[in-house]
Design a protein around this motif. Structure first.
Motif, PDB file in Angstrom:
ATOM      1  N   ALA A  53      14.060  27.329  26.029  1.00 49.40           N
ATOM      2  CA  ALA A  53      14.396  28.570  26.737  1.00 49.40           C
ATOM      3  C   ALA A  53      14.696  29.691  25.746  1.00 49.40           C
ATOM      4  O   ALA A  53      15.141  29.452  24.623  1.00 49.40           O
ATOM      5  N   VAL A  54      14.424  30.910  26.176  1.00 47.00           N
ATOM      6  CA  VAL A  54      14.754  32.093  25.382  1.00 47.00           C
ATOM      7  C   VAL A  54      15.650  33.010  26.206  1.00 47.00           C
ATOM      8  O   VAL A  54      15.647  32.957  27.434  1.00 47.00           O
ATOM      9  N   ASP A  55      16.415  33.834  25.524  1.00 48.23           N
ATOM     10  CA  ASP A  55      17.272  34.820  26.184  1.00 48.23           C
ATOM     11  C   ASP A  55      16.385  35.794  26.953  1.00 48.23           C
ATOM     12  O   ASP A  55      15.400  36.319  26.421  1.00 48.23           O
ATOM     13  N   GLY A  56      16.729  36.058  28.195  1.00 46.44           N
ATOM     14  CA  GLY A  56      15.927  36.935  29.047  1.00 46.44           C
ATOM     15  C   GLY A  56      15.891  38.382  28.600  1.00 46.44           C
ATOM     16  O   GLY A  56      14.973  39.125  28.951  1.00 46.44           O
ATOM     17  N   THR A  58      16.677  39.435  25.069  1.00 46.84           N
ATOM     18  CA  THR A  58      16.234  39.545  23.682  1.00 46.84           C
ATOM     19  C   THR A  58      14.931  38.800  23.396  1.00 46.84           C
ATOM     20  O   THR A  58      14.293  39.042  22.373  1.00 46.84           O
ATOM     21  N   CYS A  59      14.564  37.877  24.282  1.00 46.35           N
ATOM     22  CA  CYS A  59      13.395  37.007  24.102  1.00 46.35           C
ATOM     23  C   CYS A  59      13.499  36.130  22.855  1.00 46.35           C
ATOM     24  O   CYS A  59      12.502  35.666  22.332  1.00 46.35           O
ATOM     25  N   SER A  64      22.221  32.385  23.874  1.00 45.99           N
ATOM     26  CA  SER A  64      22.722  33.602  24.517  1.00 45.99           C
ATOM     27  C   SER A  64      22.016  33.755  25.857  1.00 45.99           C
ATOM     28  O   SER A  64      20.952  33.178  26.075  1.00 45.99           O
ATOM     29  N   VAL A  65      22.627  34.533  26.740  1.00 39.53           N
ATOM     30  CA  VAL A  65      22.054  34.794  28.054  1.00 39.53           C
ATOM     31  C   VAL A  65      22.186  36.284  28.327  1.00 39.53           C
ATOM     32  O   VAL A  65      23.273  36.850  28.191  1.00 39.53           O
TER      33      VAL A  65
END
Length: 98
Positions: A53-56, A58-59, A64-65
């Protein structure tokens, strides 16, 4: 921005926080804490990153979220949990909960 209909709106800066607030309200209705704790929050975020998964915002593949580090989310969970237990104690003592 998106537009999705709903019955009840819970505005929040981060959708996870709105969900956690809803769990706190459900906890009050049920008389017991139904949410998770900060350690579980950290573990869930770390597991999601490990799974790809990546932060929505910052990508980036970081714990982090929505641009906020895991520690901020852990603090929000702890704050809601503490508020619930304070409310429950006041209710049991018959104090005003305004």
């Amino acid at each position: 921005m998106c537009s999705v209909g709903c019955t009840t709106l819970i505005p929040s800066d981060v959708s996870n926080w709105g969900a956690y607030a809803m769990v706190a309200l459900l906890s009050a209705e049920n008389g017991r804490w139904l949410g998770h704790d900060p350690q579980e929050e950290k573990a869930m975020i770390e597991a999601m990153v490990k799974a790809g998964a990546v932060d929505g915002k910052t990508c980036l593949k970081r714990p982090s979220v929505d641009g906020f580090p895991s520690s901020v989310h852990e603090e929000k969970v702890e704050e809601l949990k503490e508020l619930f237990f304070e409310w429950q104690e006041e209710k049991l003592l018959g104090c005003s909960v305004d």
